[in-house]
Scaffold this motif. Structure first.
Motif, PDB file in Angstrom:
ATOM      1  N   ALA A 235       0.851  -1.189   0.000  1.00 52.23           N
ATOM      2  CA  ALA A 235       0.000   0.000   0.000  1.00 52.23           C
ATOM      3  C   ALA A 235       0.886   1.238   0.000  1.00 52.23           C
ATOM      4  CB  ALA A 235      -0.910   0.009   1.222  1.00 52.23           C
ATOM      5  N   PRO A 236       0.627   2.215  -0.858  1.00 48.55           N
ATOM      6  CA  PRO A 236       1.550   3.352  -1.022  1.00 48.55           C
ATOM      7  C   PRO A 236       1.713   4.208   0.225  1.00 48.55           C
ATOM      8  CG  PRO A 236      -0.478   3.708  -2.253  1.00 48.55           C
ATOM      9  CD  PRO A 236      -0.504   2.290  -1.806  1.00 48.55           C
ATOM     10  N   ASP A 237       0.728   4.244   1.100  1.00 45.28           N
ATOM     11  CA  ASP A 237       0.829   5.087   2.292  1.00 45.28           C
ATOM     12  C   ASP A 237       1.066   4.277   3.563  1.00 45.28           C
ATOM     13  OD1 ASP A 237      -1.594   3.834   2.255  1.00 45.28           O
ATOM     14  OD2 ASP A 237      -2.778   5.605   2.808  1.00 45.28           O
ATOM     15  N   GLU A 238       1.469   3.018   3.424  1.00 43.03           N
ATOM     16  CA  GLU A 238       1.612   2.140   4.578  1.00 43.03           C
ATOM     17  C   GLU A 238       2.940   2.391   5.300  1.00 43.03           C
ATOM     18  OE1 GLU A 238      -0.286  -2.106   5.250  1.00 43.03           O
ATOM     19  OE2 GLU A 238       1.199  -2.065   3.654  1.00 43.03           O
ATOM     20  N   THR A 239       2.906   2.251   6.618  1.00 40.60           N
ATOM     21  CA  THR A 239       4.105   2.396   7.439  1.00 40.60           C
ATOM     22  C   THR A 239       4.425   1.069   8.124  1.00 40.60           C
ATOM     23  OG1 THR A 239       2.939   3.040   9.452  1.00 40.60           O
ATOM     24  CG2 THR A 239       3.493   4.800   7.889  1.00 40.60           C
ATOM     25  N   ASP A 242       1.937   0.227  10.721  1.00 45.07           N
ATOM     26  CA  ASP A 242       0.685  -0.357  10.224  1.00 45.07           C
ATOM     27  C   ASP A 242       0.802  -1.871  10.085  1.00 45.07           C
ATOM     28  OD1 ASP A 242      -0.471   2.184  10.001  1.00 45.07           O
ATOM     29  OD2 ASP A 242       0.303   2.452   7.967  1.00 45.07           O
ATOM     30  N   SER A 325       8.445   4.240   6.429  1.00 45.98           N
ATOM     31  CA  SER A 325       7.564   3.828   5.348  1.00 45.98           C
ATOM     32  C   SER A 325       7.756   2.354   5.012  1.00 45.98           C
ATOM     33  CB  SER A 325       7.832   4.672   4.106  1.00 45.98           C
ATOM     34  OG  SER A 325       7.141   4.153   2.975  1.00 45.98           O
ATOM     35  N   ALA A 327       6.058   1.305   2.007  1.00 47.61           N
ATOM     36  CA  ALA A 327       5.262   1.419   0.789  1.00 47.61           C
ATOM     37  C   ALA A 327       5.688   0.433  -0.285  1.00 47.61           C
ATOM     38  CB  ALA A 327       5.356   2.849   0.240  1.00 47.61           C
ATOM     39  N   ASP A 328       6.912  -0.049  -0.227  1.00 41.53           N
ATOM     40  CA  ASP A 328       7.389  -1.039  -1.187  1.00 41.53           C
ATOM     41  C   ASP A 328       8.542  -1.801  -0.542  1.00 41.53           C
ATOM     42  OD1 ASP A 328       9.561   0.720  -1.338  1.00 41.53           O
ATOM     43  OD2 ASP A 328       8.853   1.641  -3.188  1.00 41.53           O
TER      44      ASP A 328
END
Length: 670
Positions: A235-239, A242, A325, A327-328
């Motif tokens: 997810a692009p805004d995931e930390t 999360d 982050s 995100a990837d």
């Protein structure tokens, strides 16, 4: 599966034995082997739980009319450990110090001929030396040559070595805490590797886990019917926070990694045994079959090489504190690197618990730089061939350094080292203090007169019987510098930047002693840090290897923590030197004083660091010569005092893996 004893003739013929309690608080048992006597070789097999404290067993041989012998046995990292030893002349008694959860399982008897024959087949080049020293009745040397030939195994033969040391199944810890979450970032085309990893999870003895496979863009889900496994894209805004969710801890894996069945139980039990623990990691096996035998927690090495790698279990508390982050896949790797560098309480399980699907990648200078910035470190990461240099700040103005050189006569040595310090060193703020132990050579006295014309030089007379520690203490007492560098008179400067590199390390608030990379006159490695326990008390690992050797986990290419360094070239802040009382001139007048000093610094909370950025030549002990007669007796007395004072660290140097041999200097298995 354990290999039957009948298939291991090197263990010798099984002999009856008995153990009796002693009144010794360390060597608690007396070992009786009725059928063994002087001149025999024995093998001992010790069983234990590899997940327990990695304390090596020890053996003490009490001898009539001669100093007792003490031997370190291999640590139990695979369930069983084997030791080959010689029973010397005058043997009165054998005593054993085992350790928590360890027990002596078997004693074997071998003939002198069988050990010589094994040496001939395994290490034929060493056979003549073994035979020659045996015929000369040089007991210590022929014993050590044969043990170094027959009792050790190269790292490349780890699989066979481990199979021969597989013990009975150890008890699996029962975890009652919350679930452990496995994170698996997956790219395209990694389906087969991912299937292997998931299969290893389903084989875990600890069932309380859940796995989250995070697919890169365009990645495809793999077939799965286990409800504990979830798959979705990043997810692009995931930390990182999360991803923790309700789990107690997170263990990252890569597709193709295969955990050993007991891995989660071992790591989880260790993490949950301490409420303050942030991170626990274990050893791994590279795809080429070579083991990644890691040290205990070594923060500088972790920053420069990312040696912690996989498998590692991160507490939820640590990940929530570190953030970052996710995100990837690259962002996730970076966030985990920051979490590793932020860890405060870390433990190591010295056991291979994961077969890696791909070799662990070393970080780039840019990646290390981002981690340093995230943890607000003052260091700067710079790329070096084969590694990353952490350049620590130099105070402004640069502190005065007092270079202390104990010496006596030998114009060839003292002239060279003085020239190196005064004319070939790039660091300007220095003074040179020569502690002279009664020189009478007219050339040396004339050289001193010439040196006195340099305001940076002082000659401190010390006309007492030779006591290296007392000479060093006298030099430091006369020093004005904020940093003191102890330097042997048989050292030669090779590059101008050596002193600045050591001062940068010594000025760090957490550092006590700093050691240099020292080379023999022929260019081979002489000193890359001291391993406590090597050779029985302390020694230089990887001695006589090529100067460019990378070392295990690439550690010889980067600065890293060690237990001790040699006083042939040692830097320390003067206030820290004074805080621990300097060198112990009463207990260690000649030998072991530098190792004892570093260990006392460590006990006071300051770590010892070795750096390859300071490279000098050292003609080891050329001005003293070998110890014989009274000097040998003095050495043995100092060695005995060192063993009594530091036996706990001798039995487990935290920066040297318990599976590695203390018989040889080349990081072999034993």
């Amino acid at each position: 599966m354990p290999i039957p004893t009948s298939a291991r003739p090197w263990l010798g013929r099984a002999m009856p034995f008995s153990l009796e309690l002693t009144d010794d608080p360390v060597f608690t048992h007396r070992l009786r082997i009725p059928a063994a006597g002087e001149g025999d070789w024995i093998t001992l097999t010790v069983l234990g739980d590899p997940s327990k404290a990695p304390l090596r067993p020890m053996l003490r041989l009490l001898r009539a009319g001669r100093p007792d012998d003490e031997f370190l046995l291999p640590g139990v990292t695979e369930g069983a450990a084997h030791w080959l030893g010689y029973l010397p002349a005058g043997l009165r008694e054998i005593r054993l110090a085992a350790g928590p959860g360890l027990r002596l399982d078997r004693v074997g008897l071998r003939t002198q001929a069988s050990v010589f024959t094994e040496c001939l087949f395994k290490r034929p080049r060493r056979f003549p030396a073994a035979l020659y020293t045996f015929l000369r009745r040089d007991e210590r040397r022929f014993r050590d040559i044969l043990r170094g030939s027959c009792a050790v195994t190269a790292l490349a033969r780890y699989a066979a070595w481990a199979a021969a040391r597989a013990g009975p199944p150890a008890e699996t810890p029962d975890l009652t805490a919350g679930p452990l979450r496995i994170l698996i970032p997956a790219g395209g085309g990694e389906g087969a590797g991912l299937a292997r990893t998931l299969a290893s999870l389903r084989a875990q003895t600890h069932p309380g886990w859940e796995a989250l496979v995070l697919h890169a863009a365009g990645g495809r889900h793999v077939p799965n019917d286990d409800p504990r496994v979830a798959q979705r894209p990043f997810a692009p805004d995931e930390t990182l926070a999360d991803l923790v969710e309700a789990s107690d801890a997170i263990l990252p894996l890569s597709p193709g990694d295969a955990l050993r069945p007991e891995a989660l139980a071992r790591l989880g039990a260790r993490l949950h045994a301490r409420s303050d623990l942030d991170l626990v990691y274990a050893d791994a096996l590279d795809p080429d079959g070579r083991p990644r035998l890691k040290p205990d927690w070594s923060p500088d090495l972790a920053l420069a090489t990312a040696y912690v790698g996989r498998p590692a279990l991160y507490s939820a508390r640590l990940l929530l504190r570190a953030g970052g982050s996710a995100a990837d896949a690259p962002a996730l790797v970076g966030a985990l690197a920051i979490a590793t560098a932020s860890a405060r309480a870390v433990e190591h399980v010295p056991q291979v618990l994961c077969d890696l699907g791909a070799p662990a990648a070393a970080p780039s200078a840019e990646e290390v730089g981002r981690v340093l910035a995230a943890i607000a470190s003052p260091a700067i990461a710079e790329a070096r061939e084969g590694g990353v240099l952490l350049r620590w700040p130099l105070p402004d103005p640069a502190p005065l350094v007092s270079v202390v050189i104990p010496s006596r006569d030998r114009i060839d040595l003292i002239a060279r080292v003085c020239r190196g310090v005064l004319q070939e060193t790039g660091y300007a703020a220095l003074e040179l203090i020569i502690v002279d132990n009664g020189s009478t050579d007219p050339a040396v006295l004339a050289h001193y007169e010439a040196l006195r014309r340099d305001d940076r030089v002082r000659i401190v007379p010390h006309p007492e019987p030779f006591n290296f520690s007392a000479m060093v203490n006298a030099g430091v007492a006369a020093a004005a510098g904020e940093v003191v560098v102890l330097l042997n008179n048989d050292v030669a400067v090779l590059a101008a930047g050596w002193l600045e590199a050591m001062v940068r390390q010594a000025c760090r608030p957490e550092v006590g002693a700093v050691g240099a990379k020292l080379l023999y006159g022929d260019g081979r490695l002489q000193h890359a840090g001291v391993v406590v326990g090597l050779g029985g008390r302390a020694g230089h690992s990887l001695r006589r290897r090529p100067a460019g050797s990378p070392g295990r986990l690439g550690q010889l290419r980067v600065a890293h923590e060690v237990s001790a360094v040699t006083a042939a070239c040692l830097a320390v802040r003067r206030d820290r030197y004074q805080a621990v009382g300097g060198f112990d001139a009463e207990a260690f007048p000649v030998d072991f004083n530098d190792v004892d000093f570093c260990l006392r610094l460590g006990a006071a909370g300051w770590k010892t660091v070795w750096t390859p950025e300071a490279e000098l030549a050292h003609l080891e002990s050329v001005s003293r010569g070998p110890a014989v007669g009274a000097a040998r007796r003095r050495f043995e007395a100092e060695a005995a005092r060192f063993s009594e004072r530091w036996r706990a660290i001798i039995r487990h140097d935290p920066f040297y893996h318990p599976a590695l041999s203390v018989t040889t200097f080349g990081e072999d298995l034993e």
